[in-house]
Design a protein around this motif. Structure first.
Motif, PDB file in Angstrom:
ATOM      1  N   VAL A 194      19.152  -5.734 -14.256  1.00 40.45           N
ATOM      2  CA  VAL A 194      18.181  -5.942 -13.037  1.00 40.45           C
ATOM      3  C   VAL A 194      16.843  -4.793 -13.394  1.00 40.45           C
ATOM      4  O   VAL A 194      16.886  -4.256 -14.256  1.00 40.45           O
ATOM      5  N   ALA A 195      15.951  -5.770 -12.491  1.00 39.15           N
ATOM      6  CA  ALA A 195      14.377  -5.454 -12.850  1.00 39.15           C
ATOM      7  C   ALA A 195      14.124  -4.920 -11.790  1.00 39.15           C
ATOM      8  O   ALA A 195      14.289  -5.837 -10.323  1.00 39.15           O
ATOM      9  N   ILE A 196      13.276  -3.179 -11.627  1.00 43.39           N
ATOM     10  CA  ILE A 196      12.781  -3.132 -10.792  1.00 43.39           C
ATOM     11  C   ILE A 196      10.904  -2.476 -11.088  1.00 43.39           C
ATOM     12  O   ILE A 196      10.926  -1.244 -11.070  1.00 43.39           O
ATOM     13  N   PRO A 197      10.122  -3.638 -10.483  1.00 41.84           N
ATOM     14  CA  PRO A 197       8.628  -2.824 -11.031  1.00 41.84           C
ATOM     15  C   PRO A 197       7.776  -2.409  -9.841  1.00 41.84           C
ATOM     16  O   PRO A 197       8.312  -2.214  -8.651  1.00 41.84           O
ATOM     17  N   SER A 198       6.885  -1.285 -10.443  1.00 42.01           N
ATOM     18  CA  SER A 198       5.942  -0.632  -9.879  1.00 42.01           C
ATOM     19  C   SER A 198       4.652  -1.357  -9.927  1.00 42.01           C
ATOM     20  O   SER A 198       4.593  -2.611 -10.821  1.00 42.01           O
ATOM     21  N   TYR A 199       3.886  -1.870  -8.482  1.00 42.20           N
ATOM     22  CA  TYR A 199       2.914  -2.038  -9.227  1.00 42.20           C
ATOM     23  C   TYR A 199       1.467  -1.380  -8.638  1.00 42.20           C
ATOM     24  O   TYR A 199       1.543  -0.498  -7.957  1.00 42.20           O
ATOM     25  N   ASP A 200       0.118  -1.833  -8.541  1.00 41.47           N
ATOM     26  CA  ASP A 200      -0.142  -1.053  -8.043  1.00 41.47           C
ATOM     27  C   ASP A 200      -0.840  -1.224  -6.423  1.00 41.47           C
ATOM     28  O   ASP A 200      -0.160  -2.180  -6.279  1.00 41.47           O
ATOM     29  N   LEU A 201      -1.097  -0.248  -5.171  1.00 38.23           N
ATOM     30  CA  LEU A 201      -1.622  -0.477  -4.183  1.00 38.23           C
ATOM     31  C   LEU A 201      -2.735  -0.172  -3.933  1.00 38.23           C
ATOM     32  O   LEU A 201      -3.643  -0.345  -4.660  1.00 38.23           O
ATOM     33  N   CYS A 202      -3.203  -1.172  -2.852  1.00 37.40           N
ATOM     34  CA  CYS A 202      -3.737  -1.310  -1.870  1.00 37.40           C
ATOM     35  C   CYS A 202      -4.674  -0.081  -1.096  1.00 37.40           C
ATOM     36  O   CYS A 202      -3.432   0.846  -0.756  1.00 37.40           O
ATOM     37  N   PRO A 203      -5.591   0.199  -0.807  1.00 38.30           N
ATOM     38  CA  PRO A 203      -7.144  -0.413  -1.338  1.00 38.30           C
ATOM     39  C   PRO A 203      -7.225   0.131  -2.438  1.00 38.30           C
ATOM     40  O   PRO A 203      -8.902  -0.492  -3.215  1.00 38.30           O
ATOM     41  N   GLU A 204      -6.929   0.610  -3.358  1.00 36.75           N
ATOM     42  CA  GLU A 204      -7.314   0.989  -5.147  1.00 36.75           C
ATOM     43  C   GLU A 204      -7.129  -0.475  -5.634  1.00 36.75           C
ATOM     44  O   GLU A 204      -8.506  -0.433  -6.452  1.00 36.75           O
ATOM     45  N   GLN A 235       0.607  -0.701  -0.069  1.00 31.39           N
ATOM     46  CA  GLN A 235       0.124   0.305  -0.212  1.00 31.39           C
ATOM     47  C   GLN A 235       0.752   1.254  -0.133  1.00 31.39           C
ATOM     48  O   GLN A 235       0.027   2.205   0.474  1.00 31.39           O
ATOM     49  N   ALA A 236       2.658   1.433  -0.098  1.00 28.38           N
ATOM     50  CA  ALA A 236       3.273   2.568  -0.249  1.00 28.38           C
ATOM     51  C   ALA A 236       4.274   2.259  -0.917  1.00 28.38           C
ATOM     52  O   ALA A 236       4.701   1.324  -1.468  1.00 28.38           O
ATOM     53  N   LEU A 237       4.965   2.914  -1.778  1.00 29.96           N
ATOM     54  CA  LEU A 237       5.872   2.801  -1.965  1.00 29.96           C
ATOM     55  C   LEU A 237       6.221   3.059  -3.748  1.00 29.96           C
ATOM     56  O   LEU A 237       4.714   2.195  -3.750  1.00 29.96           O
TER      57      LEU A 237
END
Length: 275
Positions: free
Chosen positions: A103-113, A82-84
């Protein structure tokens, strides 16, 4: 190397204090500010390639390629789902690049969205897309919530190996905490999304993938228990596991060794990928 047997049952300690890492480490803002500064410097020195893996604005990974045929490691950030985002952790790439590891560093969607199950699906897509791109399963490593996601990928055979740093493998103890306001877990969903209840990789076959569980020696009793219980359980099913508590490090400083190309943690990841 396997951990000594440990009672897998949650400790009777009050769960809010056990899992609220920001409250447990009062100087965490200074550590996180250092992450941000070092990440910006790393991107300026060597800008990554932005690779989309979905249609959403956060479905993007930063990719640093060491060489065309280099093995790839995926770092999955924490923040209790839910952060970062990926921009905090670019400093993790240079030490592994020095060992010839992409190296791969993904973002992802966050809770509670979104739901936690949606986040698991997104990280599956990251691993599958990198396998299509490189022709090989990536090695995955992650911190806290990212350790949970790394173990999920390993269980499903989507990773060649995994290192979980301060991972949360059993989500049920989070239900009574304030963290669950965003996660929305009940007992059924917590158990379904907990890799400690998932099958071991390769069915526990010898010579298969391995899981390292690393935790800060100064972390709460529950984080120590979670890592040891996960390593013990999969070891009992035939998986090569390793448990290690790093002396004096808390839930935030436990990542410090990843900034040093010569640290045991970085050299272990590089060695795992060359096996």
């Amino acid at each position: 190397m396997t951990a000594a047997p440990l009672d897998p049952n949650p400790s009777p300690l009050e769960p809010e204090s056990q899992y609220n890492n920001r409250a447990a480490v009062p100087d965490h803002p200074a550590v996180m500010a250092r992450w941000k500064t070092d990440a910006e410097a790393a991107r300026a020195a060597r800008p990554p390639l932005a690779v989309t893996y979905g249609d959403g604005p956060r479905e993007v990974m930063d990719l640093w390629e060491a060489a065309p045929d280099a093995p790839t490691a995926v770092f999955i950030h924490g923040g209790y789902w839910q952060a970062l985002d990926k921009s905090w952790f670019s400093w993790i790439a240079p030490p592994l690049l020095a060992h010839g590891v992409s190296v791969a560093i993904p973002s992802y969607d966050l809770c509670p969205e979104v739901s936690l199950s949606r986040i698991v699906h997104q990280i599956r897509t990251v691993a599958d897309q990198l396998r299509e791109r490189t022709g090989a399963r990536p090695f995955v490593f992650g911190h806290s919530a990212g350790g949970h996601l790394a173990a999920c990928l390993l269980s499903e055979g989507r990773a060649s190996g995994a290192l979980a740093v301060s991972g949360v493998f059993d989500l049920e103890p989070l239900i009574p905490t304030s963290l669950n306001a965003a996660l929305g877990l009940d007992v059924m969903t917590a158990r379904a999304l907990s890799p400690i209840h998932w099958p071991p990789p390769n069915g526990g076959a010898p010579g298969g993938t391995a899981l390292d569980c690393v935790v800060g020696g100064a972390e709460t009793a529950e984080f120590l228990r979670q890592s040891r219980a996960m390593a013990d359980l999969w070891a009992s099913k035939g998986v090569e596991t390793r448990f290690e508590a790093l002396d004096g490090l808390n839930h935030f400083t436990v990542l410090d060794p990843l900034a040093d190309a010569e640290s045991q943690l970085v050299t272990r990841i590089a060695a795992r990928m060359k096996q």
